[in-house]
Design a protein around this motif. Structure first.
Motif, PDB file in Angstrom:
ATOM      1  N   VAL A 142       0.847  -1.196   0.000  1.00 40.12           N
ATOM      2  CA  VAL A 142       0.000   0.000   0.000  1.00 40.12           C
ATOM      3  C   VAL A 142       0.878   1.241   0.000  1.00 40.12           C
ATOM      4  CG1 VAL A 142      -1.645   1.352   1.385  1.00 40.12           C
ATOM      5  CG2 VAL A 142      -2.009  -1.100   1.038  1.00 40.12           C
ATOM      6  N   LEU A 143       1.905   1.233   0.811  1.00 41.28           N
ATOM      7  CA  LEU A 143       2.809   2.373   0.885  1.00 41.28           C
ATOM      8  C   LEU A 143       3.508   2.597  -0.459  1.00 41.28           C
ATOM      9  CD1 LEU A 143       4.852   3.335   3.917  1.00 41.28           C
ATOM     10  CD2 LEU A 143       5.847   3.565   1.665  1.00 41.28           C
ATOM     11  N   ALA A 144       3.945   1.540  -1.102  1.00 43.97           N
ATOM     12  CA  ALA A 144       4.591   1.662  -2.413  1.00 43.97           C
ATOM     13  C   ALA A 144       3.622   2.227  -3.444  1.00 43.97           C
ATOM     14  CB  ALA A 144       5.128   0.309  -2.869  1.00 43.97           C
ATOM     15  N   TYR A 145       2.363   1.860  -3.335  1.00 40.81           N
ATOM     16  CA  TYR A 145       1.337   2.385  -4.239  1.00 40.81           C
ATOM     17  C   TYR A 145       1.101   3.871  -3.968  1.00 40.81           C
ATOM     18  CZ  TYR A 145      -3.182   3.059  -6.467  1.00 40.81           C
ATOM     19  OH  TYR A 145      -4.218   3.531  -7.232  1.00 40.81           O
ATOM     20  N   GLN A 146       1.087   4.266  -2.694  1.00 41.94           N
ATOM     21  CA  GLN A 146       0.844   5.659  -2.321  1.00 41.94           C
ATOM     22  C   GLN A 146       2.041   6.550  -2.621  1.00 41.94           C
ATOM     23  OE1 GLN A 146      -0.121   5.157   1.839  1.00 41.94           O
ATOM     24  NE2 GLN A 146      -2.286   5.546   1.414  1.00 41.94           N
ATOM     25  N   ARG A 147       3.227   6.009  -2.532  1.00 38.31           N
ATOM     26  CA  ARG A 147       4.460   6.778  -2.737  1.00 38.31           C
ATOM     27  C   ARG A 147       5.324   6.104  -3.814  1.00 38.31           C
ATOM     28  NH1 ARG A 147       1.764   9.123   0.717  1.00 38.31           N
ATOM     29  NH2 ARG A 147       2.500  10.252   2.516  1.00 38.31           N
ATOM     30  N   PRO A 148       4.835   6.039  -5.054  1.00 32.59           N
ATOM     31  CA  PRO A 148       5.583   5.324  -6.093  1.00 32.59           C
ATOM     32  C   PRO A 148       6.975   5.907  -6.341  1.00 32.59           C
ATOM     33  CG  PRO A 148       3.785   6.578  -7.063  1.00 32.59           C
ATOM     34  CD  PRO A 148       3.619   6.640  -5.573  1.00 32.59           C
ATOM     35  N   GLU A 149       7.118   7.221  -6.160  1.00 31.14           N
ATOM     36  CA  GLU A 149       8.435   7.833  -6.357  1.00 31.14           C
ATOM     37  C   GLU A 149       9.434   7.321  -5.319  1.00 31.14           C
ATOM     38  OE1 GLU A 149       6.319  10.203  -3.337  1.00 31.14           O
ATOM     39  OE2 GLU A 149       5.687   9.423  -5.265  1.00 31.14           O
ATOM     40  N   LEU A 150       8.959   7.071  -4.117  1.00 34.66           N
ATOM     41  CA  LEU A 150       9.821   6.540  -3.061  1.00 34.66           C
ATOM     42  C   LEU A 150      10.215   5.100  -3.372  1.00 34.66           C
ATOM     43  CD1 LEU A 150      11.137   6.989  -0.290  1.00 34.66           C
ATOM     44  CD2 LEU A 150       9.005   6.166   0.730  1.00 34.66           C
ATOM     45  N   ALA A 151       9.229   4.294  -3.763  1.00 38.67           N
ATOM     46  CA  ALA A 151       9.521   2.898  -4.116  1.00 38.67           C
ATOM     47  C   ALA A 151      10.495   2.838  -5.289  1.00 38.67           C
ATOM     48  CB  ALA A 151       8.228   2.165  -4.454  1.00 38.67           C
ATOM     49  N   GLU A 152      10.331   3.726  -6.253  1.00 36.02           N
ATOM     50  CA  GLU A 152      11.244   3.755  -7.405  1.00 36.02           C
ATOM     51  C   GLU A 152      12.637   4.185  -6.985  1.00 36.02           C
ATOM     52  OE1 GLU A 152      11.687   6.403 -11.399  1.00 36.02           O
ATOM     53  OE2 GLU A 152       9.682   5.642 -10.946  1.00 36.02           O
ATOM     54  N   GLN A 153      12.715   5.188  -6.129  1.00 32.62           N
ATOM     55  CA  GLN A 153      14.014   5.677  -5.663  1.00 32.62           C
ATOM     56  C   GLN A 153      14.766   4.592  -4.890  1.00 32.62           C
ATOM     57  OE1 GLN A 153      13.771   9.090  -3.065  1.00 32.62           O
ATOM     58  NE2 GLN A 153      15.974   9.174  -2.733  1.00 32.62           N
ATOM     59  N   LEU A 154      14.067   3.845  -4.060  1.00 37.34           N
ATOM     60  CA  LEU A 154      14.720   2.818  -3.249  1.00 37.34           C
ATOM     61  C   LEU A 154      14.978   1.539  -4.032  1.00 37.34           C
ATOM     62  CD1 LEU A 154      12.770   3.272   0.095  1.00 37.34           C
ATOM     63  CD2 LEU A 154      15.143   3.904  -0.366  1.00 37.34           C
ATOM     64  N   GLY A 155      14.178   1.274  -5.046  1.00 42.12           N
ATOM     65  CA  GLY A 155      14.357   0.077  -5.862  1.00 42.12           C
ATOM     66  C   GLY A 155      14.294  -1.192  -5.029  1.00 42.12           C
ATOM     67  N   GLU A 156      15.297  -2.039  -5.183  1.00 40.95           N
ATOM     68  CA  GLU A 156      15.355  -3.324  -4.469  1.00 40.95           C
ATOM     69  C   GLU A 156      15.471  -3.161  -2.956  1.00 40.95           C
ATOM     70  OE1 GLU A 156      15.116  -6.483  -5.798  1.00 40.95           O
ATOM     71  OE2 GLU A 156      14.565  -5.428  -7.643  1.00 40.95           O
ATOM     72  N   ARG A 157      15.887  -1.994  -2.522  1.00 43.10           N
ATOM     73  CA  ARG A 157      16.038  -1.763  -1.077  1.00 43.10           C
ATOM     74  C   ARG A 157      14.701  -1.507  -0.382  1.00 43.10           C
ATOM     75  NH1 ARG A 157      19.575   2.831   0.371  1.00 43.10           N
ATOM     76  NH2 ARG A 157      18.289   3.922  -1.133  1.00 43.10           N
ATOM     77  N   PHE A 158      13.647  -1.194  -1.156  1.00 46.44           N
ATOM     78  CA  PHE A 158      12.363  -0.826  -0.558  1.00 46.44           C
ATOM     79  C   PHE A 158      11.848  -1.915   0.384  1.00 46.44           C
ATOM     80  CE2 PHE A 158       7.796  -0.722  -0.244  1.00 46.44           C
ATOM     81  CZ  PHE A 158       7.551   0.609   0.057  1.00 46.44           C
ATOM     82  N   GLY A 159      11.735  -3.140  -0.101  1.00 46.63           N
ATOM     83  CA  GLY A 159      11.189  -4.233   0.708  1.00 46.63           C
ATOM     84  C   GLY A 159      11.941  -4.459   1.999  1.00 46.63           C
ATOM     85  N   PRO A 160      13.263  -4.666   1.933  1.00 42.37           N
ATOM     86  CA  PRO A 160      14.021  -4.883   3.180  1.00 42.37           C
ATOM     87  C   PRO A 160      13.974  -3.682   4.134  1.00 42.37           C
ATOM     88  CG  PRO A 160      15.300  -5.621   1.296  1.00 42.37           C
ATOM     89  CD  PRO A 160      14.093  -4.921   0.754  1.00 42.37           C
ATOM     90  N   LEU A 161      14.042  -2.462   3.585  1.00 40.18           N
ATOM     91  CA  LEU A 161      13.982  -1.292   4.459  1.00 40.18           C
ATOM     92  C   LEU A 161      12.609  -1.152   5.112  1.00 40.18           C
ATOM     93  CD1 LEU A 161      16.024   1.328   2.406  1.00 40.18           C
ATOM     94  CD2 LEU A 161      16.617   0.373   4.650  1.00 40.18           C
ATOM     95  N   PHE A 162      11.563  -1.400   4.335  1.00 41.56           N
ATOM     96  CA  PHE A 162      10.239  -1.311   4.937  1.00 41.56           C
ATOM     97  C   PHE A 162      10.062  -2.386   6.007  1.00 41.56           C
ATOM     98  CE2 PHE A 162       5.789  -2.273   5.457  1.00 41.56           C
ATOM     99  CZ  PHE A 162       5.323  -1.025   5.836  1.00 41.56           C
ATOM    100  N   ALA A 163      10.564  -3.589   5.753  1.00 43.50           N
ATOM    101  CA  ALA A 163      10.459  -4.668   6.745  1.00 43.50           C
ATOM    102  C   ALA A 163      11.180  -4.277   8.037  1.00 43.50           C
ATOM    103  CB  ALA A 163      11.029  -5.962   6.177  1.00 43.50           C
TER     104      ALA A 163
END
Length: 123
Positions: free
Chosen positions: A57-78
């Motif tokens: 949901v967060l990646a959907y709401q903040r697509p620019e953030l998910a794109e900026q973090l790339g592969e790091r998004f999942g582990p960082l969010f966890a």
């Protein structure tokens, strides 16, 4: 009787049911202990599923953030969600803002130019 909590079909009062529901939410969203009658291992699995859902949901709401973090998004969010679970009454936008602030404080993303955070919060 006026003011007296009514009970459900199984004799549990609304007050008791609300307390049981609150305990279940604490177990699922805030790493609280498993309420009586619930399997701790299964609740942990469900809590992980909910955290992944919050991440999507967060990646959907903040697509620019998910794109900026790339592969790091999942582990960082966890990592963030493990230390700061979403509260039961918390809006997903407020939770997203908390994640962004955590990323900035941890040096995972650069501090945005002035005004960016306030624009982010107005969404």
């Amino acid at each position: 009787m006026p003011g007296r909590p009514t009970s459900g079909g199984d004799g549990v009062s609304r007050v008791d049911l609300a307390a049981q529901q609150a305990a279940l939410l604490r177990a699922l969203l805030a790493d609280g202990p498993a309420p009586p009658g619930f399997d701790t291992a299964r609740l942990r699995v469900e809590a992980q599923v909910l955290r992944r859902k919050h991440g999507r949901v967060l990646a959907y709401q903040r697509p620019e953030l998910a794109e900026q973090l790339g592969e790091r998004f999942g582990p960082l969010f966890a990592e963030f969600a493990a230390g700061r679970p979403k509260r039961d009454a918390e809006r997903s936008g407020a939770y997203a803002d908390a994640f962004v602030e955590w990323l900035i404080e941890g040096g995972h993303v650069a501090k945005p130019r002035r005004g960016w955070v306030s624009r982010l919060r107005r969404r």
